[in-house]
Write a protein that holds these residues in place. Structure first.
Motif, mmCIF file in Angstrom:
data_model
loop_
_atom_site.group_PDB
_atom_site.id
_atom_site.type_symbol
_atom_site.label_atom_id
_atom_site.label_comp_id
_atom_site.label_asym_id
_atom_site.label_seq_id
_atom_site.Cartn_x
_atom_site.Cartn_y
_atom_site.Cartn_z
ATOM 1 N N LEU A 1 -5.957 4.244 5.594
ATOM 2 C CA LEU A 1 -6.505 3.004 6.138
ATOM 3 C C LEU A 1 -6.226 2.892 7.630
ATOM 4 O O LEU A 1 -7.053 2.390 8.397
ATOM 5 C CB LEU A 1 -5.915 1.796 5.411
ATOM 6 C CG LEU A 1 -6.443 1.494 4.008
ATOM 7 C CD1 LEU A 1 -5.794 0.225 3.470
ATOM 8 C CD2 LEU A 1 -7.959 1.337 4.005
ATOM 9 N N GLY A 2 -5.051 3.368 8.053
ATOM 10 C CA GLY A 2 -4.696 3.296 9.464
ATOM 11 C C GLY A 2 -5.602 4.130 10.350
ATOM 12 O O GLY A 2 -5.715 3.875 11.560
ATOM 13 N N SER A 3 -6.268 5.115 9.758
ATOM 14 C CA SER A 3 -7.170 5.978 10.540
ATOM 15 C C SER A 3 -8.574 5.412 10.653
ATOM 16 O O SER A 3 -9.436 6.013 11.294
ATOM 17 C CB SER A 3 -7.239 7.362 9.888
ATOM 18 O OG SER A 3 -7.914 7.293 8.625
ATOM 19 N N ARG B 1 -8.716 0.770 -1.985
ATOM 20 C CA ARG B 1 -8.531 1.095 -0.562
ATOM 21 C C ARG B 1 -9.090 2.479 -0.239
ATOM 22 O O ARG B 1 -9.713 2.692 0.798
ATOM 23 C CB ARG B 1 -7.041 1.014 -0.212
ATOM 24 C CG ARG B 1 -6.487 -0.410 -0.233
ATOM 25 C CD ARG B 1 -4.963 -0.423 -0.240
ATOM 26 N NE ARG B 1 -4.450 -1.787 -0.203
ATOM 27 C CZ ARG B 1 -3.447 -2.233 -0.948
ATOM 28 N NH1 ARG B 1 -2.838 -1.415 -1.817
ATOM 29 N NH2 ARG B 1 -3.037 -3.480 -0.847
ATOM 30 N N ILE B 2 -8.852 3.439 -1.129
ATOM 31 C CA ILE B 2 -9.371 4.798 -0.917
ATOM 32 C C ILE B 2 -10.898 4.781 -0.926
ATOM 33 O O ILE B 2 -11.551 5.400 -0.078
ATOM 34 C CB ILE B 2 -8.841 5.753 -2.002
ATOM 35 C CG1 ILE B 2 -7.323 5.876 -1.917
ATOM 36 C CG2 ILE B 2 -9.489 7.130 -1.876
ATOM 37 C CD1 ILE B 2 -6.694 6.593 -3.102
ATOM 38 N N THR C 1 0.848 -1.194 0.000
ATOM 39 C CA THR C 1 0.000 0.000 0.000
ATOM 40 C C THR C 1 0.878 1.237 0.000
ATOM 41 O O THR C 1 1.816 1.341 0.800
ATOM 42 C CB THR C 1 -0.909 0.015 1.243
ATOM 43 O OG1 THR C 1 -1.597 -1.227 1.324
ATOM 44 C CG2 THR C 1 -1.911 1.147 1.174
ATOM 45 N N VAL C 2 0.577 2.194 -0.882
ATOM 46 C CA VAL C 2 1.361 3.416 -0.962
ATOM 47 C C VAL C 2 1.155 4.234 0.321
ATOM 48 O O VAL C 2 0.117 4.145 0.980
ATOM 49 C CB VAL C 2 0.960 4.218 -2.213
ATOM 50 C CG1 VAL C 2 -0.419 4.844 -2.053
ATOM 51 C CG2 VAL C 2 1.994 5.286 -2.533
ATOM 52 N N GLY C 3 2.158 5.036 0.696
ATOM 53 C CA GLY C 3 2.186 5.714 1.992
ATOM 54 C C GLY C 3 0.925 6.450 2.390
ATOM 55 O O GLY C 3 0.345 6.207 3.462
ATOM 56 N N ALA C 4 0.452 7.388 1.544
ATOM 57 C CA ALA C 4 -0.708 8.196 1.907
ATOM 58 C C ALA C 4 -1.958 7.345 2.048
ATOM 59 O O ALA C 4 -2.821 7.613 2.892
ATOM 60 C CB ALA C 4 -0.928 9.285 0.860
#
Length: 697
Positions: free
Chosen positions: A203-205, A309-310, A195-198
């Protein structure tokens, strides 16, 4: 060189400008330009400039297709040649280029394999792509994109109106590992790209509160066709336009100029609102939009899963939909729409089928699901791995809208002469129907399940089976107006019936004197479906739809007239589902109307300033309009008379109009009681029927 899994291979083929006989030299030049340290990132939002530095005359959108095809890679904002492309350029061997394309793009080697069996036209290859490989192409264009590359590499030759595999093509074909949607292991789990950084931060939020706060995504429109990666390309083009920023007017103009089906301003604005809902653009002023940080990350990675994912982080019932599709009993898109209410804490009602279909088309474009039929999909190995990597919202079964109360003793739709109607509930019948549809080792199980399901819906009949005969017979209607229908049931473990002839169905109908055939199965490959749909005596019924009708018959029962489209051979399969859903909607509206009428007259009765609580028809309709109901006067009168009838008796009618004689709760009790009274009467009727008698007094 083994190919990627079918789901991870791209559907869009990269193309170069100019005559195709210059493509090999053009690709060589593109790789040379992008190989050096001085290669320049292609500016976002700028049109292609022939001979432009590092662009090869292509814009970012066009270059991204070469990334998906394995010939380029991303390095931040810059494009670089892949290791495989550099190897091809060093040797210049055409077969290696074809191997690279086959590894990353669907239906390249598979097309060559089809030609190994004999020459074919582009139209015949299109039919193969659609029927065998589930590629949603409407025209031969995507096939021609592939044959163009195969022609310039001398793998195929076109003459006499047909494509022929060359000797060089046969040699290369022998080195390829072929694939397809049915060749992948259903239990396999595909590896996920990073998964790209941004996007990872986004997703982490996603905690429980963030998942519940996602937008409903109830009104989505993605321009562009489903063929050849069109959905992904459209989102990429429009998101690129918002980097660094774009005004409202320019965005609408871009949509109208780029997509022929989005010519109106309203449609273009809906596309803009969709990108906002999907988390791809955000407001930066009262007049401008910019791509979100996560969207910029997706544009640089070019990875479809980053887009997915977005979208999952932005709208409800996206990643969760994959879990619903992976259930033992695979639902139709209509059933998924009903299930969506369990994942929409802020909406209070299900999504429309259109909103669910837009989600499914995006999931399909990302390789996470594959379509089995007009209305059913399955999760791919990549989709299962993707689903397991996501934080998802659990289903709230309290929001399902399931009927409350005791259902024991309700009539179960058994056939005449089979004894008391205390058979299984509709949910059990539907579950057996869907399970049996995939039990290809026991075709009689589906034959019996189909006859039982039809009997539950009021079509008495019997299972026949046996060689040279229909699988069953049922009768729709009563008396002189009834019709005898033949039942033919087809199973498929994969969820789609293929390679089964319809020859003999007419003879089966004639043998039993049936007017039409009900062809029942979990889904049908396109050519078989078209043949059946074109036959004026065959009604194609997918088991998913039939099971849904059975389940909903307890909660939203359809009248015989409303059920008629289900068995009408004049309707095509897709039209059949639309007609049934229209009847469900009408029934639901009628129930809401009846409830609203009782509530309106209750409010009037409680008003101390209104003596007697009477309202005339005009006043009733005015109150309905204030609540958002737009119904014909005849429908209002019919509902009022039903509620005022002696059997229900919760309203009273007179020359002064109507007034309420019972509360809303009592009205609901009275209507539910009618069903229980019928169940008790049926039980008494069967108990008192003389042995071997007709049951008539």
């Amino acid at each position: 060189m083994s190919p990627l899994t079918w789901e991870m291979r791209a559907t869009g083929m990269p193309l170069l400008p100019g005559p195709r006989d210059g493509w090999i030299a053009g690709l060589d030049g593109l790789i040379a330009e992008l190989s050096g340290e001085g290669s320049v990132p292609v500016p976002r939002g700028e049109p292609p400039v022939p001979g432009g530095a590092g662009a090869g005359g292509l814009d970012r959108h066009q270059l991204q297709r070469f990334v998906r095809a394995g010939l380029l890679r991303r390095e931040g904002a810059a494009f670089r040649p892949s290791a495989a492309a550099l190897e091809w350029r060093r040797g210049g061997e055409p077969g290696l280029l074809v191997e690279i394309l086959h590894r990353h793009v669907r239906f390249v080697g598979e097309l060559m394999a089809a030609l190994a069996d004999g020459p074919r036209t582009h139209e015949q290859l299109l039919d193969l792509a659609r029927e065998r490989f589930d590629l949603p192409w409407e025209t031969p264009g995507p096939v021609r994109d592939r044959t163009a590359w195969l022609a310039v590499t001398r793998m195929v030759d076109l003459f006499g109106g047909r494509l022929h595999l060359t000797d060089a093509g046969r040699e290369v074909l022998g080195r390829l590992v072929l694939g397809g949607p049915e060749a992948d292991d259903a239990e396999a789990v595909a590896p996920l790209p990073p998964t790209v950084g941004a996007v990872a931060e986004l997703l982490g939020s996603l905690d429980g509160a963030a998942l519940r706060a996602r937008a409903d995504g109830a009104n989505l429109y993605v321009p562009g066709g489903s063929a050849n990666g069109g959905r992904l390309d459209a989102l990429e083009v429009l998101t690129e336009a918002a980097s660094p920023s774009v005004t409202d007017a320019d965005f609408v103009r871009l949509v109208q100029e780029t997509f022929p089906n989005a010519r109106t301003s309203a449609t273009a604005r809906t596309a803009k609102d969709t990108l906002k809902a999907l988390g791809l653009i955000e407001r930066t002023s009262s007049e401008t939009w910019s791509a979100t940080p996560a969207a910029l990350g997706w544009l640089e990675s070019g990875e479809p899963l980053d887009l997915a994912r977005i979208v999952h982080a932005s709208i409800a019932f996206f990643g969760e939909l994959l879990g619903e599709l992976d259930r033992a009993i695979r639902p139709t898109s209509g059933a998924l729409a009903e299930r969506s209410a369990r994942y929409l804490p802020n909406r209070g009602k299900p999504l429309t089928r259109s909103a669910v279909n837009t989600r499914l088309s995006l999931l399909e474009a990302c390789g996470l699901v594959t379509r089995l039929s007009q209305t059913t999909y399955r999760t791919t190995p990549l989709g299962r791995a993707f689903r397991d990597s996501l934080p998802c919202l659990g289903a709230d079964d309290a929001a399902s809208g399931a009927p409350v109360g005791d259902r024991a003793g309700e009539p179960q739709g058994a056939s005449p002469g089979t004894g008391p109607r205390s058979g299984p509930l509709g949910a059990d019948i539907a579950a057996e129907l869907e399970d049996a549809a995939r039990d290809s080792a026991n075709h009689r199980r589906l034959e019996r399940a189909a006859v039982v399901a039809l009997g539950y819906l009021g079509l008495p009949g019997e299972h026949v089976g046996g060689s040279g005969a229909a699988d069953g017979r049922v009768r729709f209607g009563v008396g002189a107006e009834s019709r005898l229908l033949a039942v033919e049931a087809k199973t498929a473990a994969t969820g789609r019936v293929v390679d089964q002839s319809l020859f003999g169905l007419a003879e089966h109908r004639a043998d039993m004197g049936a007017e039409a055939t009900l062809l029942i199965g979990p889904g049908f490959e396109r050519r078989m479906l078209k043949e059946a749909d074109d036959d004026p005596a065959i009604a194609v019924i997918e088991t998913g739809l039939l099971a849904e009708v059975v389940r909903r018959q307890e909660q939203t029962p359809l009248t015989p007239a409303q059920l008629a489209p289900l068995f009408d051979p004049r309707l095509r399969a897709a039209e059949r589902e639309d007609a049934i859903r229209g009847c469900w909607e009408a029934q639901e509206i009628r129930g809401q109307l009846e409830y609203a009428l009782v509530d309106i007259l209750n409010v009037e009765a409680e008003d101390p300033l209104e003596e007697g609580g009477w309202l005339d028809l005009t006043s009733v309709r005015r109150e309905l309009r204030t609540r958002g109901y737009r119904v014909e006067e005849t429908e209002v009168v019919a509902a009022l008379e039903f509620l005022a009838s002696a059997r229900v008796g919760v309203l009273q009618g007179s020359g002064r109009g109507y007034r309420c004689t019972a509360g809303v709760h009592t009205a609901g009790q009275r209507i539910r009681a009618l069903g229980h009274q019928w169940a008790a009467a049926a039980e008494l009727h069967h108990r008192n029927r003389p042995a071997g008698g007709t049951g008539r007094a």
